[in-house]
Design a protein around this motif. Structure first.
Motif, PDB file in Angstrom:
ATOM      1  N   ASP A 283      -8.036  -1.986  -2.832  1.00 55.15           N
ATOM      2  CA  ASP A 283      -7.630  -2.584  -4.106  1.00 55.15           C
ATOM      3  C   ASP A 283      -6.612  -3.699  -3.899  1.00 55.15           C
ATOM      4  O   ASP A 283      -6.703  -4.757  -4.529  1.00 55.15           O
ATOM      5  CB  ASP A 283      -7.041  -1.531  -5.038  1.00 55.15           C
ATOM      6  CG  ASP A 283      -8.097  -0.681  -5.720  1.00 55.15           C
ATOM      7  OD1 ASP A 283      -9.299  -0.998  -5.601  1.00 55.15           O
ATOM      8  OD2 ASP A 283      -7.713   0.309  -6.369  1.00 55.15           O
ATOM      9  N   VAL A 284      -5.641  -3.468  -3.034  1.00 57.53           N
ATOM     10  CA  VAL A 284      -4.611  -4.476  -2.768  1.00 57.53           C
ATOM     11  C   VAL A 284      -5.252  -5.731  -2.181  1.00 57.53           C
ATOM     12  O   VAL A 284      -4.993  -6.853  -2.641  1.00 57.53           O
ATOM     13  CB  VAL A 284      -3.515  -3.922  -1.832  1.00 57.53           C
ATOM     14  CG1 VAL A 284      -2.565  -5.030  -1.382  1.00 57.53           C
ATOM     15  CG2 VAL A 284      -2.733  -2.804  -2.516  1.00 57.53           C
ATOM     16  N   LYS A 285      -6.099  -5.547  -1.182  1.00 55.69           N
ATOM     17  CA  LYS A 285      -6.748  -6.700  -0.544  1.00 55.69           C
ATOM     18  C   LYS A 285      -7.652  -7.440  -1.528  1.00 55.69           C
ATOM     19  O   LYS A 285      -7.723  -8.669  -1.511  1.00 55.69           O
ATOM     20  CB  LYS A 285      -7.536  -6.240   0.681  1.00 55.69           C
ATOM     21  CG  LYS A 285      -6.630  -5.793   1.810  1.00 55.69           C
ATOM     22  CD  LYS A 285      -7.409  -5.179   2.951  1.00 55.69           C
ATOM     23  CE  LYS A 285      -6.465  -4.624   3.992  1.00 55.69           C
ATOM     24  NZ  LYS A 285      -7.164  -3.866   5.025  1.00 55.69           N
ATOM     25  N   SER A 286      -8.310  -6.700  -2.402  1.00 56.83           N
ATOM     26  CA  SER A 286      -9.181  -7.312  -3.400  1.00 56.83           C
ATOM     27  C   SER A 286      -8.371  -8.165  -4.377  1.00 56.83           C
ATOM     28  O   SER A 286      -8.756  -9.299  -4.693  1.00 56.83           O
ATOM     29  CB  SER A 286      -9.940  -6.219  -4.157  1.00 56.83           C
ATOM     30  OG  SER A 286     -10.738  -6.780  -5.164  1.00 56.83           O
TER      31      SER A 286
ATOM     32  N   VAL B  69       0.844  -1.201   0.000  1.00 54.11           N
ATOM     33  CA  VAL B  69       0.000   0.000   0.000  1.00 54.11           C
ATOM     34  C   VAL B  69       0.878   1.250   0.000  1.00 54.11           C
ATOM     35  O   VAL B  69       0.626   2.204  -0.751  1.00 54.11           O
ATOM     36  CB  VAL B  69      -0.976   0.005   1.197  1.00 54.11           C
ATOM     37  CG1 VAL B  69      -1.667   1.359   1.340  1.00 54.11           C
ATOM     38  CG2 VAL B  69      -1.995  -1.116   1.043  1.00 54.11           C
ATOM     39  N   ASN B  70       1.919   1.257   0.810  1.00 52.86           N
ATOM     40  CA  ASN B  70       2.825   2.411   0.867  1.00 52.86           C
ATOM     41  C   ASN B  70       3.480   2.676  -0.486  1.00 52.86           C
ATOM     42  O   ASN B  70       3.601   3.834  -0.914  1.00 52.86           O
ATOM     43  CB  ASN B  70       3.899   2.210   1.938  1.00 52.86           C
ATOM     44  CG  ASN B  70       3.348   2.298   3.336  1.00 52.86           C
ATOM     45  OD1 ASN B  70       2.278   2.860   3.573  1.00 52.86           O
ATOM     46  ND2 ASN B  70       4.061   1.717   4.282  1.00 52.86           N
TER      47      ASN B  70
ATOM     48  N   TYR C 234      -8.568   3.545  -0.105  1.00 51.56           N
ATOM     49  CA  TYR C 234      -8.966   3.078  -1.433  1.00 51.56           C
ATOM     50  C   TYR C 234      -7.896   2.138  -1.995  1.00 51.56           C
ATOM     51  O   TYR C 234      -8.204   1.068  -2.528  1.00 51.56           O
ATOM     52  CB  TYR C 234      -9.175   4.287  -2.352  1.00 51.56           C
ATOM     53  CG  TYR C 234      -9.698   3.934  -3.716  1.00 51.56           C
ATOM     54  CD1 TYR C 234     -11.052   3.699  -3.928  1.00 51.56           C
ATOM     55  CD2 TYR C 234      -8.828   3.831  -4.797  1.00 51.56           C
ATOM     56  CE1 TYR C 234     -11.537   3.370  -5.193  1.00 51.56           C
ATOM     57  CE2 TYR C 234      -9.301   3.503  -6.060  1.00 51.56           C
ATOM     58  CZ  TYR C 234     -10.650   3.275  -6.246  1.00 51.56           C
ATOM     59  OH  TYR C 234     -11.113   2.942  -7.488  1.00 51.56           O
ATOM     60  N   ILE C 235      -6.632   2.523  -1.868  1.00 55.57           N
ATOM     61  CA  ILE C 235      -5.517   1.698  -2.343  1.00 55.57           C
ATOM     62  C   ILE C 235      -5.474   0.383  -1.571  1.00 55.57           C
ATOM     63  O   ILE C 235      -5.317  -0.689  -2.162  1.00 55.57           O
ATOM     64  CB  ILE C 235      -4.178   2.459  -2.214  1.00 55.57           C
ATOM     65  CG1 ILE C 235      -4.164   3.644  -3.190  1.00 55.57           C
ATOM     66  CG2 ILE C 235      -2.989   1.529  -2.449  1.00 55.57           C
ATOM     67  CD1 ILE C 235      -3.049   4.638  -2.947  1.00 55.57           C
TER      68      ILE C 235
ATOM     69  N   GLY D 196       0.833   9.303  -5.570  1.00 57.81           N
ATOM     70  CA  GLY D 196       0.760  10.618  -4.942  1.00 57.81           C
ATOM     71  C   GLY D 196      -0.407  10.761  -3.990  1.00 57.81           C
ATOM     72  O   GLY D 196      -0.891  11.870  -3.759  1.00 57.81           O
ATOM     73  N   ALA D 197      -0.857   9.648  -3.428  1.00 56.85           N
ATOM     74  CA  ALA D 197      -1.982   9.670  -2.484  1.00 56.85           C
ATOM     75  C   ALA D 197      -1.651  10.595  -1.320  1.00 56.85           C
ATOM     76  O   ALA D 197      -0.571  10.507  -0.750  1.00 56.85           O
ATOM     77  CB  ALA D 197      -2.273   8.265  -1.983  1.00 56.85           C
TER      78      ALA D 197
END
Length: 92
Positions: free
Chosen positions: A76-79, A55-56, A72-73, A63-64
């Motif tokens: 997405d990663v977990k999904s 995530v980082n 949100y990110i 640019g989060a």
């Protein structure tokens, strides 16, 4: 969590795909298309990074700036990890 043995990423016609090789190709037929985010997640898992580390990396690349962006990110990663698990691409 790690990528099961026998799965690799290849660049084909400018696109990234994950394919099974060796014994893995007997059980998994086809390929998984990866966009840039998917490739980053795949490589993060392959490198032994945690979900938070992935995530980082993605947050920095995109640019989060807010916690909402990071959430949100993370979603997405977990999904994607769930989809990879369901497809039999990951081992514990």
């Amino acid at each position: 969590m790690k990528i099961k043995e026998g799965f690799v990423i290849r660049k084909v016609a400018g696109k990234y795909v994950a394919v099974a090789t060796g014994k893995a190709s007997r059980e998994f037929h086809g390929m998984v298309k990866l966009n840039e985010t998917g490739r980053t997640i795949w490589e993060g898992i392959a490198d032994g990074k945690t979900v938070e580390e992935i995530v980082n990396i993605l947050a920095e690349k995109s640019g989060a700036k807010t916690e909402e962006d990071r959430a949100y990110i993370a979603n997405d990663v977990k999904s994607m990890i769930k989809e990879m698990t369901d497809a039999g691409l990951l081992a514990e």
